[in-house]
Design an enzyme around this catalytic site. Sequence first.
Site, PDB file in Angstrom:
ATOM      1  CD  GLU A 116       9.567   7.478   1.901  1.00 51.20           C
ATOM      2  OE1 GLU A 116       8.523   7.373   1.235  1.00 51.20           O
ATOM      3  OE2 GLU A 116      10.533   6.715   1.777  1.00 51.20           O
ATOM      4  CB  VAL A 175       8.773  -2.162 -12.392  1.00 56.68           C
ATOM      5  CG1 VAL A 175       8.828  -3.010 -11.124  1.00 56.68           C
ATOM      6  CG2 VAL A 175       9.600  -2.811 -13.491  1.00 56.68           C
ATOM      7  CB  SER A 177       5.542  -2.948  -5.762  1.00 54.02           C
ATOM      8  OG  SER A 177       6.644  -3.501  -6.436  1.00 54.02           O
ATOM      9  CG  ASN A 178       1.688   1.358  -3.239  1.00 55.70           C
ATOM     10  OD1 ASN A 178       0.540   0.946  -3.047  1.00 55.70           O
ATOM     11  ND2 ASN A 178       2.095   2.557  -2.858  1.00 55.70           N
ATOM     12  CE1 TYR A 224      10.103   0.442 -15.764  1.00 52.55           C
ATOM     13  CE2 TYR A 224      10.601   2.634 -14.927  1.00 52.55           C
ATOM     14  CZ  TYR A 224      10.132   1.347 -14.724  1.00 52.55           C
ATOM     15  OH  TYR A 224       9.689   0.970 -13.488  1.00 52.55           O
ATOM     16  CD  GLU A 238      13.595   3.784  -6.481  1.00 50.67           C
ATOM     17  OE1 GLU A 238      13.812   4.821  -5.840  1.00 50.67           O
ATOM     18  OE2 GLU A 238      12.511   3.158  -6.438  1.00 50.67           O
TER      19      GLU A 238
END
Length: 343
Positions: A116, A175, A177-178, A224, A238
Amino acid sequence: MTASMPLFLSAIMFLSISSYVLHQKLAQIGITHQHEPRNLTILLWHWPFGRPYSLEGDVCSDEYGISGCLLSDNTSLFPQADVVVFHNHELRTGRSSLPLHLPRSVSQRWLWLSLEPPVHNGNLAQYNGLFNWTMSYRGDADISMPYGKIVPVPHNGNSSSYVIPKKRACLASWVVSNYRPDHARSQVYQSLRKYIPIEVYGHWSKRPLTDQSLIPIIGHCNFYLAFENSVALDYITEKLWRNAYQAGAVPVVLGPSRANYEALVPPGSFIHVSDFNSTEGLAVFLQQLATDRGRYEGYFKWRQTHRIKMYTDWRERLCNICANYQRLPGNKVYYDLEAWASR
Ligand SMILES: *[C@@H]1O[C@H](CO)[C@@H](O)[C@H](O)[C@H]1NC(C)=O
Ligand SMILES: *[C@@H]1O[C@H](CO)[C@@H](O)[C@H](O)[C@H]1NC(C)=O
Ligand SMILES: *[C@@H]1O[C@H](CO)[C@@H](O)[C@H](O)[C@H]1NC(C)=O
Ligand SMILES: *[C@@H]1O[C@H](CO)[C@@H](O)[C@H](O)[C@H]1NC(C)=O
Ligand SMILES: *[C@@H]1O[C@H](CO)[C@@H](O)[C@H](O)[C@H]1NC(C)=O
């Protein structure tokens, strides 16, 4: 005393001393090591994020060709473990704790593990002076374990069979999510979307992708947005290695400096947000590049000589401790882990 000692006893003493000395000499030059390889015991004190993997059989040898490496998650092996691995997330959240009450052998190393970025590691000052080694994505960790890396394709091997699609239905995708409005990446996205269409997937836009659909969907786009959620030295995840490179989309990166990317990722393979003085400039560049096929294909040139290797399995990361054991620093203590980890 010596005079009255029977001859055979002196002889035995002489022989055993010389065999001891010989053994030491051989050990110094690493010969005895070949005859009787010692197995290293790597004890994982708790599984990262509470998700255990199977440790059946000789995992390091069978899966990764690393012999003499016993991986275990059985905490009863603590007294004889050569290395005890502590994943930081469980320490930070209180799901696990350090066995400070147990006697610790002088040769045992404690390894602090975190992939992290600094903002998610919590306060590490309480761990100062306890760990001997670190494993992190950082290049200067004792065991550097990046999310991915570039490796040369062997000369006799096939170069990549990747074919750049002639035409793509979408210009750019992301992409997420958070989503947090205060993230630097969110601000760049909000500004960029005023100039170019961006397909957004993930939980935030209520268009989640499965592991199977992610690569083909991103692969429909020229670019991307490989935007890291945290900007930190060597922190390249990733989002770049899998989402962009494996999908075959040219990454637009937001993360550490261009120089940091250049040191770690395929040359000429990415576009860095900081190369532009405005998001409008970036948008114009992307639109032009998408129509200039020759120039666009230049971003894929590295695939003729290199490929991507990703690390995703905790067992592979742990087996790497054994592969590196001999070259790791003998005596080392992180007296200021907090300072090291927040660099
Ligand atoms: C090391 O482990 C292997 C596989 O478990 C075992 O076959 C071998 O006997 C062990 N060697 C030593 C020296 O303990
Ligand atoms: C853990 O190791 C101890 C000591 O070697 C052994 O007695 C015990 O059965 C092991 N537990 C598991 C779950 O393998
Ligand atoms: C190399 O590629 C050719 C054609 O795609 C294929 O037939 C061959 O099996 C590949 N060889 C190896 C070693 O992967
Ligand atoms: C951005 O840089 C270009 C030249 O590189 C310059 O022409 C343009 O005016 C700059 N735009 C802004 C907003 O500073
Ligand atoms: C490992 O760290 C501990 C705790 O600071 C220390 O006492 C020990 O000497 C270190 N071991 C080695 C081999 O450096």
